[in-house]
Structures are given as C-alpha cells and as structure tokens.
Scaffold this motif. Sequence first.
Motif, mmCIF file in Angstrom:
data_model
loop_
_atom_site.group_PDB
_atom_site.id
_atom_site.type_symbol
_atom_site.label_atom_id
_atom_site.label_comp_id
_atom_site.label_asym_id
_atom_site.label_seq_id
_atom_site.Cartn_x
_atom_site.Cartn_y
_atom_site.Cartn_z
ATOM 1 N N ARG A 13 -2.630 -7.332 2.709
ATOM 2 C CA ARG A 13 -3.247 -6.230 3.459
ATOM 3 C C ARG A 13 -3.031 -4.891 2.771
ATOM 4 N N ILE A 14 -1.813 -4.673 2.265
ATOM 5 C CA ILE A 14 -1.516 -3.420 1.570
ATOM 6 C C ILE A 14 -2.322 -3.329 0.284
ATOM 7 N N ASP A 16 2.717 3.299 1.091
ATOM 8 C CA ASP A 16 2.674 1.874 1.450
ATOM 9 C C ASP A 16 3.279 0.996 0.371
ATOM 10 N N SER A 23 -1.029 8.031 0.851
ATOM 11 C CA SER A 23 -0.654 6.981 1.806
ATOM 12 C C SER A 23 -0.540 5.626 1.100
ATOM 13 N N SER A 24 -1.351 5.401 0.078
ATOM 14 C CA SER A 24 -1.237 4.160 -0.693
ATOM 15 C C SER A 24 0.091 4.111 -1.441
ATOM 16 N N ILE A 82 -5.158 -4.782 -0.454
ATOM 17 C CA ILE A 82 -6.574 -4.572 -0.135
ATOM 18 C C ILE A 82 -6.832 -3.107 0.181
ATOM 19 N N GLU A 83 -5.938 -2.491 0.952
ATOM 20 C CA GLU A 83 -6.104 -1.075 1.293
ATOM 21 C C GLU A 83 -5.964 -0.192 0.054
ATOM 22 N N LEU A 103 -5.481 9.751 0.988
ATOM 23 C CA LEU A 103 -5.553 8.295 0.918
ATOM 24 C C LEU A 103 -4.655 7.741 -0.185
ATOM 25 N N LYS A 114 -9.168 -0.509 -1.963
ATOM 26 C CA LYS A 114 -10.261 0.294 -1.384
ATOM 27 C C LYS A 114 -10.096 1.766 -1.733
ATOM 28 N N ASN A 115 -8.856 2.268 -1.637
ATOM 29 C CA ASN A 115 -8.618 3.674 -1.942
ATOM 30 C C ASN A 115 -8.845 3.966 -3.419
#
Length: 118
Positions: free
Chosen positions: A66-67, A116, A112-113, A69-70, A109, A73-74
């Motif tokens: 999940r991390i 994470d 935040s990545s 993938i996010e 973004l 995307k970013n």
Amino acid sequence: MVVLEKILMAERVGRRVNSAVAESNLFEMECVHVGNLVGCLRPMLHDLVAYISAASPPLYDRPIVRIVIEVSKNLERALTLVWKCKRCTLFRRFVTGKHATDFPRIFALLDSSIADMN
C-alpha cells in the motif's frame, strides 16, 4: 515478489523524474526541489528492496504494498508536473499559471511519501 516489481517500477519513475528535472526550462527552482525530494525517496526504495530480499521468514507485505503504491502514484504525479515544465513553447509560457499552483501540492505529497517510507 509483486512487492519487488512495484518498488522497482517506482525506482524507474524516480530516475525519469530526475532526468526530466535536468531538462526543465520553466520553474527551475521548484523542479530542482522536486528532484531533491525524489532523490531522498530513491535510497529508501533501494533499502526497502534490500530489506525484503534479506528477510528470511516471509513478510506480511500488504502494508508495504500500500505504501509503495502510494509512493508510486506520487512519483508519477511529480513526473507529470516536471515533464510539463520542460516544454517551452510560447503558448505554454502564457498558460503556466496552473502549474505554479501544483508545486506546493506535489511538495506535500512527496514529503508525506518520505514520511511513510521512514
């Protein structure tokens, strides 16, 4: 091993962002800042690959997926924005106001990545 494929794909996008930053003509300082943030993410992705490869018992990889993938995307969003800055037509120079407002969002973004991944 799906996790490793997603991580390597994110790493390729990160390399493409760095090459697009080198070719950008508009918003050079903002693009360099995006490149620095992506440069912080790339070693984290390498470390994650090494950690997953060295784990002897199988990991529960759903949170990692999940991390990643996010993050992917970013990185794609950052690539799109920086790629738009390398085109330098006369019409593009008049319509660049929208792109200037996108940079703070991309900065948030990518920050935040990074958080994470930590």
